[in-house]
Write a protein that holds these residues in place. Structure first.
Motif, short mmCIF file in Angstrom:
data_model
loop_
_atom_site.label_atom_id
_atom_site.label_comp_id
_atom_site.label_asym_id
_atom_site.label_seq_id
_atom_site.Cartn_x
_atom_site.Cartn_y
_atom_site.Cartn_z
N MET A 1 0.84 -1.21 0.00
CA MET A 1 0.00 0.00 0.00
C MET A 1 0.87 1.25 0.00
SD MET A 1 -2.90 1.10 2.75
CE MET A 1 -2.11 1.95 4.08
N GLU A 2 0.50 2.20 -0.83
CA GLU A 2 1.17 3.51 -0.80
C GLU A 2 0.48 4.32 0.29
OE1 GLU A 2 3.51 5.02 -2.98
OE2 GLU A 2 3.95 2.98 -3.63
N TYR A 3 1.25 5.14 1.00
CA TYR A 3 0.54 5.91 2.02
C TYR A 3 1.07 7.33 2.11
CZ TYR A 3 4.22 3.20 4.24
OH TYR A 3 5.38 2.55 4.49
N GLY A 4 0.87 8.05 1.05
CA GLY A 4 1.19 9.47 1.05
C GLY A 4 0.25 10.17 2.00
N MET A 5 0.68 11.23 2.63
CA MET A 5 -0.22 11.92 3.55
C MET A 5 0.04 13.41 3.52
SD MET A 5 1.47 10.41 6.97
CE MET A 5 1.02 11.65 8.15
N GLU A 6 -1.02 14.16 3.78
CA GLU A 6 -0.85 15.60 3.84
C GLU A 6 -0.87 15.99 5.30
OE1 GLU A 6 -4.04 16.83 1.26
OE2 GLU A 6 -3.34 15.14 0.06
N VAL A 121 -5.53 7.00 12.60
CA VAL A 121 -4.54 7.43 11.60
C VAL A 121 -4.59 6.49 10.40
CG1 VAL A 121 -2.06 7.64 11.12
CG2 VAL A 121 -2.99 8.53 13.26
N MET A 122 -4.69 5.18 10.69
CA MET A 122 -4.75 4.20 9.59
C MET A 122 -6.01 4.38 8.76
SD MET A 122 -2.02 2.75 9.29
CE MET A 122 -2.46 1.71 7.91
N SER A 123 -7.14 4.67 9.44
CA SER A 123 -8.39 4.87 8.68
C SER A 123 -8.24 6.05 7.74
CB SER A 123 -9.57 5.15 9.62
OG SER A 123 -9.72 4.10 10.50
N LEU A 124 -7.62 7.11 8.28
CA LEU A 124 -7.44 8.32 7.47
C LEU A 124 -6.51 8.04 6.28
CD1 LEU A 124 -8.37 11.23 7.47
CD2 LEU A 124 -6.45 11.82 8.96
N LEU A 125 -5.43 7.29 6.56
CA LEU A 125 -4.49 6.95 5.48
C LEU A 125 -5.20 6.13 4.40
CD1 LEU A 125 -1.24 5.85 7.35
CD2 LEU A 125 -1.47 7.76 5.77
N ASN A 129 -5.91 7.01 0.52
CA ASN A 129 -5.52 6.13 -0.60
C ASN A 129 -6.69 5.84 -1.51
OD1 ASN A 129 -2.84 5.85 -0.05
ND2 ASN A 129 -3.16 4.22 1.42
N THR A 130 -7.85 5.57 -0.89
CA THR A 130 -9.03 5.28 -1.69
C THR A 130 -9.37 6.48 -2.56
OG1 THR A 130 -9.81 3.92 0.11
CG2 THR A 130 -11.42 4.45 -1.58
N GLN A 131 -9.31 7.67 -1.96
CA GLN A 131 -9.62 8.89 -2.72
C GLN A 131 -8.65 9.03 -3.90
OE1 GLN A 131 -9.40 11.79 0.38
NE2 GLN A 131 -11.62 11.89 0.64
N ARG A 132 -7.37 8.77 -3.61
CA ARG A 132 -6.36 8.93 -4.66
C ARG A 132 -6.59 7.90 -5.77
NH1 ARG A 132 -2.19 8.11 -1.85
NH2 ARG A 132 -2.37 10.11 -0.83
N GLU A 133 -6.91 6.66 -5.35
CA GLU A 133 -7.15 5.61 -6.36
C GLU A 133 -8.36 5.96 -7.22
OE1 GLU A 133 -5.28 2.16 -3.59
OE2 GLU A 133 -7.37 1.93 -4.18
N LEU A 134 -9.40 6.51 -6.56
CA LEU A 134 -10.60 6.89 -7.32
C LEU A 134 -10.29 8.00 -8.31
CD1 LEU A 134 -13.45 6.79 -4.65
CD2 LEU A 134 -13.25 5.41 -6.70
N THR A 135 -9.52 8.99 -7.85
CA THR A 135 -9.14 10.11 -8.73
C THR A 135 -8.33 9.59 -9.92
OG1 THR A 135 -9.00 11.45 -6.76
CG2 THR A 135 -8.09 12.41 -8.74
N ASP A 136 -7.39 8.68 -9.62
CA ASP A 136 -6.56 8.11 -10.71
C ASP A 136 -7.43 7.32 -11.68
OD1 ASP A 136 -4.46 9.22 -9.47
OD2 ASP A 136 -3.56 7.37 -8.74
#
Ligand SMILES: Nc1nc2c(ncn2[C@@H]2O[C@H](COP(=O)(O)OP(=O)(O)OP(=O)(O)O)[C@@H](O)[C@H]2O)c(=O)[nH]1
Length: 310
Positions: A1-6, A121-125, A129-136
């Motif tokens: 899993m990729e886990y970029g975070m802001e 924190v994990m839920s947020l990560l 990721n789900t948001q990023r995957e959906l955007t991609d």
């Protein structure tokens, strides 16, 4: 899993970790997903060896951390608590930690809350990721729905949409807009003589040559098998003619190499400049008529459309 975070997304959770434990410092440390090592070589690496949470009242006195304390030789951290950040499949991806420069005892309740915050924190990560995957996925689907596979140009529908946007812009800003219809000459013979795969290779290479001279604001679409349309914003018919002559040279100067076969290619084209409120369909129809005249006159020609009757 990729886990970029802001950072700002996680700031609140970090501050809550500090508040509930009373420890002045709190932070998240993540394992580098590509190199599989800790971003920060520290107490968190000791926490990662645990299965759940590592709570140490005095890092200098605990066998799991004393060597790290000796190496660091600073007194900034005496108490350390790090709750593991784990994916659903149990992969350890980092820690949510709190530290204090004086010795501190965490209650069972504080430890439970720190563990719970790590789960948040994990839920947020995972949400990120789900948001990023959906955007991609959306970007990929949009690309598939608007792009011609072989040439990478816009498909017919997307070209018309984008050209129409350019037309509206030209009307609003009072700028010129020219459209060009391009059709390869005797393309059937290429397929008949060398096969469909060779024809595809020619289309691809011609597309590359056409693209090479267009600006990023120009739009080009594959509107038929071997037919392309180009919309040239802020371009008069005369300037479009100059550009098309360059493209004609670029496309026909060298034959397309297909294995050890050299396939000569030319195209015919028709150009039309949109007047004030000319509908796009009408401009393309006029460009198409001009293209027809290029074909009739022997091909490998570019013809300007007749001006619209006032
Ligand atoms: N290889 C390949 N051929 C295609 C593709 N799409 C259309 N064609 C072929 O393009 C050829 C077009 O032939 P015609 O419409 O007769 O035109 P032409 O031979 O180029 O002749 P003129 O336009 O009159 O110069 C047909 O043989 C189509 O099968 C494609 O995606 N790949």
């Amino acid at each position: 899993m990729e886990y970029g975070m802001e950072a700002e997304d996680f700031d609140i959770l970090i501050r809550v970790a500090s508040l509930v434990t009373g420890a002045p410092n709190a932070f998240i440390t993540l394992v580098d997903p590509h190199q599989n090592r800790l971003c920060d070589e520290s107490y968190c690496s000791a926490a990662l060896k645990e299965d759940d949470i590592l709570v140490i009242e005095d890092v200098r006195k605990d066998t799991r951390t004393s060597a790290i304390a000796a190496r660091r030789q600073d007194a900034a951290i005496v108490t350390y608590a790090g709750a593991l950040l784990k994916t659903e499949d149990g992969t350890k991806v980092g820690t949510l930690c709190v530290t204090d420069h004086v010795q501190r005892t965490l209650t069972e309740e504080q430890i439970r809350l720190l563990r719970g915050l790590a789960k948040q924190v994990m839920s947020l990560l995972s949400l990120r990721n789900t948001q990023r995957e959906l955007t991609d996925a959306l970007a990929r689907m949009t690309r598939l729905a608007t792009t011609d596979d072989l040439t990478g140009f816009l498909n017919r529908r997307a070209f018309f949409e984008e050209a129409e946007n350019l037309r509206k812009l030209a009307v609003r800003q009072g700028g010129a807009l020219s459209v060009v219809v391009v059709d390869l000459d005797h393309f059937k013979k290429v397929n008949d003589k060398h096969g469909h795969a060779a024809g595809d290779a020619v289309l691809k290479e011609v597309a590359r040559r056409l693209r090479s001279k267009l600006r990023s604001t120009d739009r080009i679409g594959r509107i038929g098998g071997e037919e392309f349309a180009i919309a040239l914003p802020f371009t008069s018919q005369d300037t479009a003619m100059e550009l098309m002559r360059q493209l004609q040279l670029r496309v026909s100067r060298d034959p397309v190499a297909y294995g050890d076969i050299a396939i000569p290619v030319t195209f015919s084209a028709g150009i039309s400049e949109l007047g004030g409120d000319t509908p796009l369909d009408e401009a393309l129809r006029l460009a198409d008529k001009a293209l027809y005249r290029s074909k009739a006159a022997g091909r490998n020609q570019i013809t300007e459309a007749e001006p619209l009757a006032a």
